[in-house]
Design an enzyme around this catalytic site. Structure first.
Site, short mmCIF file in Angstrom:
data_model
loop_
_atom_site.label_atom_id
_atom_site.label_comp_id
_atom_site.label_asym_id
_atom_site.label_seq_id
_atom_site.Cartn_x
_atom_site.Cartn_y
_atom_site.Cartn_z
N LYS A 115 0.81 -1.21 0.00
CA LYS A 115 0.00 0.00 0.00
C LYS A 115 0.85 1.27 0.00
O LYS A 115 0.36 2.35 -0.33
CB LYS A 115 -0.95 0.02 1.20
N ASP A 116 2.13 1.14 0.36
CA ASP A 116 3.01 2.31 0.41
C ASP A 116 3.76 2.55 -0.89
O ASP A 116 4.46 3.55 -1.02
CB ASP A 116 4.02 2.15 1.56
N ARG A 150 -7.93 8.74 3.10
CA ARG A 150 -8.97 7.70 3.06
C ARG A 150 -9.54 7.47 4.45
O ARG A 150 -10.77 7.43 4.63
CB ARG A 150 -8.36 6.39 2.50
N ARG A 151 -8.66 7.30 5.43
CA ARG A 151 -9.14 7.08 6.79
C ARG A 151 -9.90 8.30 7.32
O ARG A 151 -10.90 8.16 8.01
CB ARG A 151 -7.95 6.75 7.71
N ARG A 186 2.63 12.17 12.53
CA ARG A 186 3.82 11.61 11.88
C ARG A 186 4.59 10.73 12.84
O ARG A 186 4.38 10.76 14.05
CB ARG A 186 4.73 12.75 11.39
N ARG A 214 3.90 7.42 17.49
CA ARG A 214 2.48 7.79 17.47
C ARG A 214 1.79 7.40 18.76
O ARG A 214 0.97 8.15 19.30
CB ARG A 214 1.80 7.14 16.26
N CYS A 269 -3.79 9.59 -8.32
CA CYS A 269 -4.43 10.80 -7.80
C CYS A 269 -4.46 10.78 -6.28
O CYS A 269 -4.45 9.73 -5.66
CB CYS A 269 -5.84 10.94 -8.35
#
Length: 304
Positions: free
Chosen positions: A84-85, A132-133, A150, A156, A243
């Site tokens: 996904k990255d 998205r989240r 970040r 985090r 995008c």
């Protein structure tokens, strides 16, 4: 044809990256016991620059460019990433493919003041760098304050427990790989809180022309994972994979049935549409593409 006897695997130096690389290295060693594998840590721009800018705005290449340069120069032979990255378009001469079995694709809530998203207090501050989240959170709880966060998972969590946030949204797969499942407050249902394309999947990236290496890498590929990734990436390609929109797709393959769950949102994450479809598993790519076109027809998508 000369057999490969030594591999140099490039990775970032974070705990997560090293764990993920270790899973792939262990699989390669099990497949080819005589193969000598060395790991080389590469520092990326994203590791150095911790400016408080959401990752969706920075772009994925902040964490991949230096590694891909090392691949192109021959400094390393293969790199391991969270699929996904990876950006949807790779540099010329490089290819990537999913490896190993997919881990848990779900997003999760890690909270200090509630046991669920619904239970968070009014106006709670939730940390995520994913548009998205953010879109999905605001769809269910428009009162929330969604702020960028970040740093690696440990950083985090320290910010969460220091009171800078009331909750975080993270990937279940990452917490599982770090042995930190105990911090999870709630697992989100991926059929309505739709994950990122390829979430929970590891990918190997290497030079496209290294046929001998790709023969080895194909030995640790998991065919069902490849099938769902192909469908999810087809969804992304129709929407416009490069995008910076909130986009998610989750594909379930069960026997001969495919269930496709997709979402798209507006640039500001204020509007989101989630839809699902199902059909023959052999048509998963076409079904995902059709679902993406259906979601693109949403009126707010004309404004992008």
């Amino acid at each position: 044809m000369t057999a490969i006897r030594t591999l140099i695997v490039g990775t970032r130096g974070s705990d997560m990256a090293l764990r993920q690389t270790g899973f792939v290295v262990d699989a390669l060693r099990a497949l080819s016991p005589g193969l000598k594998i060395d790991t080389k840590i590469i520092t990326t721009k994203g590791d150095v620059d911790q400016a408080p800018i959401p990752l969706d705005e920075i772009g994925k290449t902040w964490f991949t460019a230096e590694i891909e340069q090392a691949l192109q120069s021959g400094e390393i032979d293969v790199a391991v990433h969270s699929l996904k990255d990876l950006p949807p378009e790779l540099p010329a001469g490089l290819s990537a493919a999913p490896v190993l079995e997919r881990a848990d694709p779900r997003d999760v809530l890690v909270a200090t003041k509630a046991s669920s998203l619904a239970g968070l207090p009014q106006g709670a501050v939730v940390g995520t760098d994913s548009l998205r989240r953010k879109a999905l959170l605001l769809q269910h709880r428009p009162d929330l304050i969604v702020k960028s966060v970040r740093g690696n998972v440990g950083t985090r969590l320290k910010k969460l427990h220091a009171g800078q946030y009331d909750a975080l949204v993270l990937a279940a797969a990452g917490l599982e790989r770090l042995g930190m499942l105990d911090v999870i407050t709630e697992y989100f249902d991926p059929t309505y809180f739709v994950p990122a394309i390829g979430q929970g999947v590891l990918a190997a990236e290497a030079r496209s022309d290294n046929a001998a290496l790709w023969r080895i890498l194909r030995g640790i590929q998991h065919e069902p994972t490849q099938a769902v990734v192909a469908a999810e990436q087809a969804f992304s390609q129709v929407v416009g994979g490069g995008c910076k929109l909130p986009v998610g797709c989750y594909v379930q393959l069960e026997a001969k049935l495919a269930r496709i769950h997709g979402m798209v949102g507006s640039n500001d994450a204020a509007k989101v549409s989630v839809a699902s479809c199902q059909g023959p598993a052999a048509q998963a790519v076409a079904l995902a593409s059709d679902l993406a076109r259906q979601l693109l027809a949403e009126p707010f998508m004309a404004e992008r």
